[in-house]
Design a protein around this motif. Sequence first.
Motif, PDB file in Angstrom:
ATOM      1  N   ARG A 130      26.137  31.297 -26.360  1.00  7.09           N
ATOM      2  CA  ARG A 130      26.922  32.788 -26.262  1.00  7.09           C
ATOM      3  C   ARG A 130      28.339  32.821 -26.258  1.00  7.09           C
ATOM      4  N   ALA A 131      28.933  33.728 -26.658  1.00  7.10           N
ATOM      5  CA  ALA A 131      30.153  33.632 -27.211  1.00  7.10           C
ATOM      6  C   ALA A 131      31.235  33.079 -25.860  1.00  7.10           C
ATOM      7  N   GLY A 132      31.017  33.472 -24.857  1.00  6.82           N
ATOM      8  CA  GLY A 132      31.684  33.457 -23.671  1.00  6.82           C
ATOM      9  C   GLY A 132      31.227  32.063 -22.826  1.00  6.82           C
ATOM     10  N   ASP A 133      30.309  31.402 -23.270  1.00  4.31           N
ATOM     11  CA  ASP A 133      29.677  30.289 -22.505  1.00  4.31           C
ATOM     12  C   ASP A 133      30.351  29.104 -22.935  1.00  4.31           C
ATOM     13  N   ALA A 134      31.332  28.570 -21.874  1.00  5.40           N
ATOM     14  CA  ALA A 134      32.008  27.254 -22.289  1.00  5.40           C
ATOM     15  C   ALA A 134      31.587  25.895 -21.725  1.00  5.40           C
ATOM     16  N   ARG A 135      30.090  26.032 -21.215  1.00  8.07           N
ATOM     17  CA  ARG A 135      29.555  25.012 -20.533  1.00  8.07           C
ATOM     18  C   ARG A 135      28.643  24.222 -21.581  1.00  8.07           C
ATOM     19  N   VAL A 136      28.437  24.678 -22.706  1.00  7.02           N
ATOM     20  CA  VAL A 136      27.726  24.010 -23.793  1.00  7.02           C
ATOM     21  C   VAL A 136      28.834  23.602 -24.811  1.00  7.02           C
ATOM     22  N   HIS A 137      28.696  22.212 -25.212  1.00  9.72           N
ATOM     23  CA  HIS A 137      29.316  21.367 -25.888  1.00  9.72           C
ATOM     24  C   HIS A 137      28.691  20.788 -27.190  1.00  9.72           C
ATOM     25  N   THR A 144      25.924  18.865 -25.071  1.00 13.13           N
ATOM     26  CA  THR A 144      25.982  18.822 -23.422  1.00 13.13           C
ATOM     27  C   THR A 144      25.743  20.184 -23.098  1.00 13.13           C
ATOM     28  N   SER A 145      24.837  20.524 -22.369  1.00 16.00           N
ATOM     29  CA  SER A 145      24.297  21.812 -21.916  1.00 16.00           C
ATOM     30  C   SER A 145      23.460  21.782 -20.628  1.00 16.00           C
ATOM     31  N   PRO A 146      23.983  23.004 -19.574  1.00 16.62           N
ATOM     32  CA  PRO A 146      23.223  23.049 -18.594  1.00 16.62           C
ATOM     33  C   PRO A 146      21.351  23.040 -18.381  1.00 16.62           C
ATOM     34  N   ASN A 147      21.022  23.594 -19.603  1.00 14.43           N
ATOM     35  CA  ASN A 147      19.711  23.652 -19.668  1.00 14.43           C
ATOM     36  C   ASN A 147      19.387  22.760 -20.734  1.00 14.43           C
ATOM     37  N   ARG A 148      18.002  21.868 -20.520  1.00 13.61           N
ATOM     38  CA  ARG A 148      17.667  20.747 -21.222  1.00 13.61           C
ATOM     39  C   ARG A 148      17.009  21.332 -22.436  1.00 13.61           C
ATOM     40  N   LEU A 149      16.543  22.679 -22.454  1.00 11.28           N
ATOM     41  CA  LEU A 149      15.874  23.301 -23.501  1.00 11.28           C
ATOM     42  C   LEU A 149      16.899  23.965 -24.740  1.00 11.28           C
ATOM     43  N   VAL A 150      16.215  23.802 -26.001  1.00 11.23           N
ATOM     44  CA  VAL A 150      16.959  24.346 -27.051  1.00 11.23           C
ATOM     45  C   VAL A 150      16.029  25.248 -27.602  1.00 11.23           C
ATOM     46  N   GLY A 151      16.476  26.584 -27.871  1.00 15.64           N
ATOM     47  CA  GLY A 151      15.517  27.641 -28.243  1.00 15.64           C
ATOM     48  C   GLY A 151      15.726  27.507 -29.843  1.00 15.64           C
ATOM     49  N   SER A 152      14.443  27.839 -30.478  1.00 16.25           N
ATOM     50  CA  SER A 152      14.138  27.663 -32.089  1.00 16.25           C
ATOM     51  C   SER A 152      13.056  28.622 -32.159  1.00 16.25           C
ATOM     52  N   GLY A 186      20.191  35.176 -21.766  1.00 17.91           N
ATOM     53  CA  GLY A 186      20.506  34.087 -20.932  1.00 17.91           C
ATOM     54  C   GLY A 186      19.188  33.291 -20.594  1.00 17.91           C
ATOM     55  N   ARG A 187      18.184  33.635 -21.347  1.00 19.66           N
ATOM     56  CA  ARG A 187      16.769  32.644 -21.190  1.00 19.66           C
ATOM     57  C   ARG A 187      16.889  31.296 -21.605  1.00 19.66           C
ATOM     58  N   VAL A 188      17.767  31.166 -22.385  1.00 17.55           N
ATOM     59  CA  VAL A 188      18.249  29.857 -22.947  1.00 17.55           C
ATOM     60  C   VAL A 188      19.614  29.812 -23.347  1.00 17.55           C
ATOM     61  N   ASP A 189      20.443  28.654 -23.391  1.00 15.86           N
ATOM     62  CA  ASP A 189      21.674  28.692 -23.382  1.00 15.86           C
ATOM     63  C   ASP A 189      22.117  28.145 -24.639  1.00 15.86           C
ATOM     64  N   VAL A 190      21.268  27.524 -25.609  1.00 15.36           N
ATOM     65  CA  VAL A 190      21.580  27.491 -26.881  1.00 15.36           C
ATOM     66  C   VAL A 190      20.341  27.264 -27.706  1.00 15.36           C
ATOM     67  N   ILE A 191      20.631  27.729 -28.985  1.00 21.53           N
ATOM     68  CA  ILE A 191      19.586  27.768 -30.174  1.00 21.53           C
ATOM     69  C   ILE A 191      19.948  26.946 -31.221  1.00 21.53           C
ATOM     70  N   ARG A 208      29.051  39.535 -32.018  1.00 23.70           N
ATOM     71  CA  ARG A 208      30.267  39.354 -31.030  1.00 23.70           C
ATOM     72  C   ARG A 208      29.770  38.523 -29.705  1.00 23.70           C
ATOM     73  N   ALA A 209      28.406  38.588 -29.577  1.00 18.65           N
ATOM     74  CA  ALA A 209      27.969  37.952 -28.338  1.00 18.65           C
ATOM     75  C   ALA A 209      27.456  36.603 -28.552  1.00 18.65           C
ATOM     76  N   VAL A 210      27.414  36.017 -30.010  1.00 15.66           N
ATOM     77  CA  VAL A 210      26.882  34.600 -30.052  1.00 15.66           C
ATOM     78  C   VAL A 210      28.138  33.857 -31.155  1.00 15.66           C
ATOM     79  N   ARG A 211      28.294  32.679 -30.746  1.00 13.16           N
ATOM     80  CA  ARG A 211      29.049  31.539 -31.337  1.00 13.16           C
ATOM     81  C   ARG A 211      28.335  30.558 -31.919  1.00 13.16           C
TER      82      ARG A 211
END
Length: 260
Positions: A130-137, A144-152, A186-191, A208-211
């Motif tokens: 998500r564009a405004g989510d600075a927690r995922v690196h 680095t992500s707060p959620n261990r699951l990666v969407g695909s 917000g169901r996953v934090d990274v895809i 605009r919502a995705v980075r």
Amino acid sequence: MIRLAIFCAAVLLWRGAAAAMNCPAEVRVSLPNFEIAPYVLGTDEVPEPPGLLVEWTRAALARSGCKPRIVVVRRPPNRQLAELASGQIDVLPGFSFVPGVDSEMAFPMKDGSVNPGLALLSDSVSLYVRAGDARVHWDGVTLTSPNRLVGSSTGGGATAATARSHGWSIESAPTPQADVRKLIAGRVDVILEPDVVVGPYLSGAEARAVRRLLPPVRETQRYAPVSKRFRRAYPEFTARFWRELCGQSRRGTPSERACS
């Protein structure tokens, strides 16, 4: 008269080559049931125009020395793979080669490896947040992500293999569009998605919502694998089809003559 004689001779040569080659009466082509503009258009049906990949495939099959009946169907990716394995499908245009993964797909090979000289498209697989989510690196090595699951989205062989190589757990979605919507909701934090596939769905509000995180996780090439059963039955036709399809994909580009 001379031109007519040359034309007749060419027709006779073509017919002789086709007679000598084992030709399929029918070739069954499968495409995903979602749009990948401009390469595959529509969803459950094959519209007109059908998209570049469909046009290339039809033209290549018609120019490979035989005149098979061409059947094009739309399927979810997992069903595409299952139907190829069961002998219901012959060709899967647009799939990526995954080293070390045994499957029913046969790819163009050269010197023991997949032949990039016959690739149709270059692609990359990337992480999106998500564009405004600075927690995922992502630094190219560690995610680095707060959620261990990666969407695909379901069925992407190269994407699944990439996730496994990094030790990531996949949260499956039926289509790339559904995966993007899960991320935004917000169901996953990274895809993790191929850029060619997910790009058409990142427009307007979604863009605009995705980075996209850089660098890409994987660089890949896309081909038109056939079933191993089909290649065994029609080896010469398959080789001609792959070469002709490569030429169709590069027509009018600087690499037009680079198929080898």
